[in-house]
Design a protein around this motif. Structure first.
Motif, short mmCIF file in Angstrom:
data_model
loop_
_atom_site.label_atom_id
_atom_site.label_comp_id
_atom_site.label_asym_id
_atom_site.label_seq_id
_atom_site.Cartn_x
_atom_site.Cartn_y
_atom_site.Cartn_z
N GLU A 58 7.81 4.12 -6.34
CA GLU A 58 6.59 4.79 -6.83
C GLU A 58 5.87 5.48 -5.69
N VAL A 59 5.80 4.78 -4.55
CA VAL A 59 5.13 5.36 -3.37
C VAL A 59 5.82 6.66 -2.96
N ARG A 60 7.15 6.64 -2.94
CA ARG A 60 7.89 7.83 -2.48
C ARG A 60 7.70 9.01 -3.42
N ARG A 61 7.37 8.74 -4.69
CA ARG A 61 7.15 9.84 -5.64
C ARG A 61 5.67 10.18 -5.81
N CYS A 62 4.80 9.38 -5.17
CA CYS A 62 3.36 9.48 -5.44
C CYS A 62 2.75 10.79 -4.92
N ARG A 63 1.85 11.36 -5.74
CA ARG A 63 1.05 12.52 -5.34
C ARG A 63 -0.40 12.30 -5.75
N GLN A 64 -0.82 11.04 -5.75
CA GLN A 64 -2.15 10.73 -6.28
C GLN A 64 -3.29 11.21 -5.40
N CYS A 65 -3.00 11.43 -4.12
CA CYS A 65 -4.04 12.03 -3.28
C CYS A 65 -3.42 13.17 -2.49
N GLY A 66 -4.26 13.90 -1.78
CA GLY A 66 -3.81 15.11 -1.09
C GLY A 66 -2.76 14.85 -0.02
N LEU A 67 -2.68 13.63 0.48
CA LEU A 67 -1.73 13.35 1.56
C LEU A 67 -0.28 13.43 1.07
N GLY A 68 -0.10 13.28 -0.24
CA GLY A 68 1.25 13.31 -0.80
C GLY A 68 1.96 14.62 -0.57
N SER A 69 1.20 15.73 -0.53
CA SER A 69 1.82 17.04 -0.36
C SER A 69 1.97 17.41 1.12
N LEU A 70 1.43 16.57 2.01
CA LEU A 70 1.47 16.88 3.44
C LEU A 70 2.53 16.08 4.19
N ARG A 71 3.02 15.04 3.56
CA ARG A 71 3.92 14.12 4.27
C ARG A 71 5.33 14.68 4.40
N THR A 72 6.04 14.19 5.42
CA THR A 72 7.49 14.39 5.49
C THR A 72 8.15 13.26 4.70
N ILE A 130 -2.36 0.39 4.94
CA ILE A 130 -3.24 0.67 3.80
C ILE A 130 -2.81 1.97 3.15
N LEU A 131 -2.68 3.03 3.94
CA LEU A 131 -2.23 4.33 3.43
C LEU A 131 -0.72 4.43 3.61
N LYS A 132 -0.06 5.00 2.63
CA LYS A 132 1.40 5.12 2.70
C LYS A 132 1.85 6.50 3.18
N CYS A 133 0.93 7.43 3.30
CA CYS A 133 1.27 8.77 3.80
C CYS A 133 0.37 9.10 4.99
N ARG A 134 0.88 9.92 5.89
CA ARG A 134 0.18 10.19 7.15
C ARG A 134 -1.01 11.13 6.97
N THR A 147 -8.86 4.56 -1.88
CA THR A 147 -8.99 4.12 -3.27
C THR A 147 -7.71 4.39 -4.05
N SER A 148 -7.10 5.56 -3.81
CA SER A 148 -5.87 5.91 -4.53
C SER A 148 -4.69 5.06 -4.10
N CYS A 149 -4.64 4.75 -2.82
CA CYS A 149 -3.43 4.12 -2.26
C CYS A 149 -3.46 2.60 -2.25
N LEU A 150 -4.64 2.02 -2.19
CA LEU A 150 -4.75 0.58 -2.00
C LEU A 150 -4.00 -0.25 -3.06
N PRO A 151 -3.97 0.18 -4.32
CA PRO A 151 -3.26 -0.64 -5.33
C PRO A 151 -1.79 -0.91 -4.97
N TYR A 152 -1.14 0.01 -4.24
CA TYR A 152 0.26 -0.25 -3.84
C TYR A 152 0.32 -1.47 -2.92
N LEU A 153 -0.56 -1.50 -1.92
CA LEU A 153 -0.57 -2.63 -0.98
C LEU A 153 -0.97 -3.91 -1.71
S1 SF4 Z 1 -1.37 8.24 0.52
FE1 SF4 Z 1 -0.92 6.80 -1.11
S2 SF4 Z 1 -2.07 7.58 -2.90
FE2 SF4 Z 1 -1.90 9.26 -1.41
S3 SF4 Z 1 -0.04 10.35 -2.04
FE3 SF4 Z 1 0.56 8.88 -0.45
S4 SF4 Z 1 1.24 7.08 -1.61
FE4 SF4 Z 1 0.06 8.35 -3.02
#
Ligand code: SF4
Length: 242
Positions: A58-72, A130-134, A147-153
């Motif tokens: 789910e984390v690898r597919r996540c786009r719930q916050c803006g960091l999802g589109s910036l990550r490698t 805490i955050l899964k994306c950089r 707030t978006s990412c914490l539920p995964y942890l």
């Molecule tokens: S930082 Fe967390 S909530 Fe934001 S896109 Fe990445 S996995 Fe999703």
């Protein structure tokens, strides 16, 4: 024979502790006498591993916050699903983003050495953030990202059910404890992390983030981190170097 092994262990651990304070580290080759892993039956371990992999997917597919589109790469976290210790940092840096693995840069190498100085291996613990994306430029996490990412942890903690969480740095400690206190106020004593209704609280030790330690590599700061880790070892019933 048992006494001989214990003496060898104490000597090795003492050498590693000395190494920690001198700025270098040694890597232990043998496991400690008391297991750092929870003893669970094979079926339960398999179930937890499957559920953790679902979270990672789910984390690898996540786009719930803006960091999802910036990550490698997203960095879900890694380690033993039977770990009694979970290390939790703030978020991935450049090396972690490139590899999709937590704590693999310079700060990660220092964390490895702290783990080794404790008589443990990376495979004996779980490591994540805490955050899964950089965050770009390694800036601080924004509240909406947390707030978006914490539920995964939270799900990972619930599944692994550790005996102790080690919060690395102010952001991790303040987020998990829902407090505005500084890391200086929080470190050095056990707190309780509440995993939710129906779950007993998990002991949490806050300490300095390895990246901060690298920036402020003073004997006092190394001593503080080491004191924090010795309390964690004692809490787990693992050998504590004297
Ligand atoms: S930082 Fe967390 S909530 Fe934001 S896109 Fe990445 S996995 Fe999703």
């Amino acid at each position: 024979m048992g006494k001989e092994v214990d003496i060898n262990r104490v000597v090795r651990q003492h050498a590693e502790m000395e190494d920690f304070f001198s700025g270098g580290f040694a890597v232990r080759k043998e496991p400690p006498a008391v297991s750092p892993l929870r003893v669970v039956d094979a079926e339960q371990a398999k179930r937890v591993a499957i559920e953790l992999e679902k979270v990672a997917d789910e984390v690898r597919r996540c786009r719930q916050c803006g960091l999802g589109s910036l990550r490698t790469n997203a960095v879900p976290g890694e380690g033993s699903c039977n770990a009694r210790i979970m290390f939790v940092g703030e978020g991935p840096g450049a090396d972690e983003d490139a590899q999709g693995r937590p704590f693999v840069g310079r700060a990660g190498q220092l964390l490895d050495k702290i783990i080794a100085a404790c008589g443990l291996k990376r495979e004996d613990v779980w490591i994540g953030n805490i955050l899964k994306c950089r965050p770009p430029g390694n800036r601080d996490p924004k509240p909406d990202e947390v707030t978006s990412c914490l539920p995964y942890l939270q799900r990972q903690i619930e599944l692994i059910n550790p005996d102790v969480i080690v919060a690395l740095g102010a952001h991790a400690a303040k987020t998990l404890l829902d407090t505005t206190k500084s890391i200086g106020q929080l470190r050095g004593i056990f707190h309780e992390y509440y995993a939710g209704i129906g779950h007993p609280p998990v002991k949490l030790m806050a300490t300095y983030h390895p990246a901060y330690l690298l920036r402020s590599y003073s004997p006092d700061n190394r001593r503080r981190v080491w004191d924090d880790m010795k309390k964690v070892l004692a809490e787990l019933g693992l050998p504590v170097p004297q």
